[in-house]
Scaffold this motif. Structure first.
Motif, PDB file in Angstrom:
ATOM      1  N   GLY A  41      42.890  38.191  40.268  1.00  0.00           N
ATOM      2  CA  GLY A  41      43.611  36.508  40.763  1.00  0.00           C
ATOM      3  C   GLY A  41      43.386  36.534  42.231  1.00  0.00           C
ATOM      4  O   GLY A  41      42.901  35.259  42.512  1.00  0.00           O
ATOM      5  N   ALA A  42      43.686  37.329  42.798  1.00  0.00           N
ATOM      6  CA  ALA A  42      43.887  37.343  44.604  1.00  0.00           C
ATOM      7  C   ALA A  42      42.295  37.206  44.838  1.00  0.00           C
ATOM      8  O   ALA A  42      41.967  36.368  45.780  1.00  0.00           O
ATOM      9  CB  ALA A  42      44.293  38.591  44.920  1.00  0.00           C
ATOM     10  N   LEU A  43      41.483  38.041  44.393  1.00  0.00           N
ATOM     11  CA  LEU A  43      39.937  37.898  44.744  1.00  0.00           C
ATOM     12  C   LEU A  43      39.327  36.451  44.417  1.00  0.00           C
ATOM     13  O   LEU A  43      38.668  36.168  45.177  1.00  0.00           O
ATOM     14  CB  LEU A  43      39.360  39.044  44.183  1.00  0.00           C
ATOM     15  N   LEU A  44      39.736  35.942  43.271  1.00  0.00           N
ATOM     16  CA  LEU A  44      39.334  34.741  42.620  1.00  0.00           C
ATOM     17  C   LEU A  44      39.668  33.651  43.804  1.00  0.00           C
ATOM     18  O   LEU A  44      39.050  32.628  43.873  1.00  0.00           O
ATOM     19  CB  LEU A  44      39.696  34.498  41.275  1.00  0.00           C
ATOM     20  N   ALA A  69      48.763  32.055  41.740  1.00  0.00           N
ATOM     21  CA  ALA A  69      48.317  30.972  40.916  1.00  0.00           C
ATOM     22  C   ALA A  69      46.982  31.503  40.097  1.00  0.00           C
ATOM     23  O   ALA A  69      46.860  31.464  38.863  1.00  0.00           O
ATOM     24  CB  ALA A  69      48.010  29.840  41.395  1.00  0.00           C
ATOM     25  N   GLY A  70      46.216  32.246  40.690  1.00  0.00           N
ATOM     26  CA  GLY A  70      45.003  32.961  40.248  1.00  0.00           C
ATOM     27  C   GLY A  70      45.594  34.190  39.297  1.00  0.00           C
ATOM     28  O   GLY A  70      45.014  34.036  38.239  1.00  0.00           O
ATOM     29  N   SER A  71      46.543  34.706  39.611  1.00  0.00           N
ATOM     30  CA  SER A  71      46.922  35.854  38.641  1.00  0.00           C
ATOM     31  C   SER A  71      47.842  35.144  37.451  1.00  0.00           C
ATOM     32  O   SER A  71      47.106  35.849  36.297  1.00  0.00           O
ATOM     33  CB  SER A  71      47.903  36.662  39.470  1.00  0.00           C
ATOM     34  N   VAL A  72      48.264  34.153  37.477  1.00  0.00           N
ATOM     35  CA  VAL A  72      48.783  33.459  36.348  1.00  0.00           C
ATOM     36  C   VAL A  72      47.653  32.796  35.478  1.00  0.00           C
ATOM     37  O   VAL A  72      47.714  33.072  34.239  1.00  0.00           O
ATOM     38  CB  VAL A  72      49.801  32.424  36.867  1.00  0.00           C
ATOM     39  N   VAL A  73      46.542  32.189  36.264  1.00  0.00           N
ATOM     40  CA  VAL A  73      45.442  31.728  35.302  1.00  0.00           C
ATOM     41  C   VAL A  73      44.852  32.767  34.589  1.00  0.00           C
ATOM     42  O   VAL A  73      44.578  32.566  33.160  1.00  0.00           O
ATOM     43  CB  VAL A  73      44.514  30.997  36.232  1.00  0.00           C
ATOM     44  N   LEU A  74      44.504  33.939  35.225  1.00  0.00           N
ATOM     45  CA  LEU A  74      43.731  35.097  34.563  1.00  0.00           C
ATOM     46  C   LEU A  74      44.653  35.646  33.441  1.00  0.00           C
ATOM     47  O   LEU A  74      44.277  36.078  32.345  1.00  0.00           O
ATOM     48  CB  LEU A  74      43.109  36.033  35.578  1.00  0.00           C
TER      49      LEU A  74
END
Length: 86
Positions: A41-44, A69-74
């Motif tokens: 998610g962080a890389l995203l 936010a990226g982590s939660v989405v993934l």
């Protein structure tokens, strides 16, 4: 302030833990998968935020927010996929 991929990987570790706190419950893969999803998610966030016109690379709190936010989405996507598989 994160610098480069290594900084975003480290932020991803924290973002994975924050994502787990924001989305409690049983995960099919456990805490290790959650942390790996946080890194992903962080890389995203690292690659997508400039495309969206956001510059989160200058501020640490914005970088953590984007990575979380990226982590939660993934994590949500992962849960949906794994629930349908079982």
């Amino acid at each position: 302030m994160p610098t480069g991929i290594i900084g975003w990987l480290l932020i991803g570790l924290v973002a994975g833990a924050l994502g787990k706190l924001l989305m409690p419950g049983r995960d099919p893969g456990g805490i290790i998968v959650t942390i790996l999803l946080g890194i992903a998610g962080a890389l995203l966030a690292f690659y997508l935020t400039p495309l969206l016109g956001l510059d989160v690379r200058d501020s640490t709190w914005q970088a953590y927010a984007a990575a979380t936010a990226g982590s939660v989405v993934l994590l949500a996507l992962y849960r949906m996929v794994m629930v349908r598989r079982t």
